[in-house]
Motif scaffolding. Sequence first.
Motif, short mmCIF file in Angstrom:
data_model
loop_
_atom_site.label_atom_id
_atom_site.label_comp_id
_atom_site.label_asym_id
_atom_site.label_seq_id
_atom_site.Cartn_x
_atom_site.Cartn_y
_atom_site.Cartn_z
N GLN A 103 0.81 -1.22 0.00
CA GLN A 103 0.00 0.00 0.00
C GLN A 103 0.84 1.26 0.00
O GLN A 103 0.45 2.28 -0.58
N GLU A 120 -13.32 -6.16 1.27
CA GLU A 120 -12.82 -5.11 0.36
C GLU A 120 -13.69 -5.02 -0.90
O GLU A 120 -13.96 -3.93 -1.39
N ARG A 178 -16.81 -3.15 0.01
CA ARG A 178 -16.57 -1.71 0.20
C ARG A 178 -16.36 -1.01 -1.15
O ARG A 178 -16.80 0.11 -1.33
N LEU A 179 -15.68 -1.68 -2.08
CA LEU A 179 -15.48 -1.10 -3.40
C LEU A 179 -16.82 -0.93 -4.10
O LEU A 179 -17.10 0.10 -4.71
N VAL A 206 -7.03 2.73 -5.52
CA VAL A 206 -8.31 2.23 -5.04
C VAL A 206 -8.28 0.71 -4.95
O VAL A 206 -8.88 0.10 -4.08
N ASP A 210 -0.58 3.46 -3.77
CA ASP A 210 -1.73 4.02 -3.07
C ASP A 210 -2.88 4.20 -4.07
O ASP A 210 -3.14 5.29 -4.56
#
Lengths: 120, 153
Positions: free
Chosen positions: A21, A80, A83-84, A27, A25
């Motif tokens: 990460q 994840e 959330r996306l 999405v 950085d």
Amino acid sequence: MVIIGAVVGAPTRYLTDMAVQKRHDTVFPWGTFAVNVAGCLILGVLTGAVSEEAASDSVRLLIGTGFCGTLTTYSTFSYETMRLAEAAARFFAAANVIASVGAGLGAAFAGVALAEAAWA
Amino acid sequence: MGEPTDPDVDLHVPVRRPGSGRTQIPVAAVVALGGAIGASARYGASLLWPTAAGGLPWTTLGVNAVGCAVIGVFMVVISEVWVAHRLVRPFFGTGVLGGFTTFSTYAVDIQQLVDGGRARTGLAYLGLTLLLALVAVWSAAWATRRIVTWRQA
């Protein structure tokens, strides 16, 4: 054996996720993707080695059930993806599912093939 | 909605931004401890309910679906309700749940099914796990958010 593998595998996932990460950085959750694909490759090699009788049962528990099992994760992957999808990044949510499953399977097949070539 | 995308590492929240070196040691330690607990539980489940050779790996499927449902509840609670100690999320979310669920066994089990001439079972397992995992995390998070909103109203 399982516990020794897990004690190494879980923090390796955490530290790899953090390192990835920091460099990417974006999405897209590259960190989880990277550990999952790497774990599939290692478990593929190990499974191939076990079927060629080049690895013992305790090695399977140590590296397979313990290390690879904790290095990879389904809970973080699915969370994840959700959330996306919620963040209106539907494309990335779908891409995450397709890329993770595709690359994970590819790594598993490649790992088994590699091991069979090496120990056959 | 204060929930992050990556439940394990969220560099966008300054408090969560990991420092270098020594501050990471307690976090890595609780992740390791949680991982050992999660992996032991997964191994225990595989001993309790062994998968028949060539059959659909129901135990791994169940383990992954349960882990996804629990992370759905946990992340909502820890983001919206409970101001927990900073080591709780790495211990339980990253360690226990991450160690309990597995992606590598999922992929290699599909490979083994396909390799053993059971491509249909492999494909069914592939799709069923994905479906159940996503439905589990989504419905668990949705229900928890509903309860949280209802209690705060």
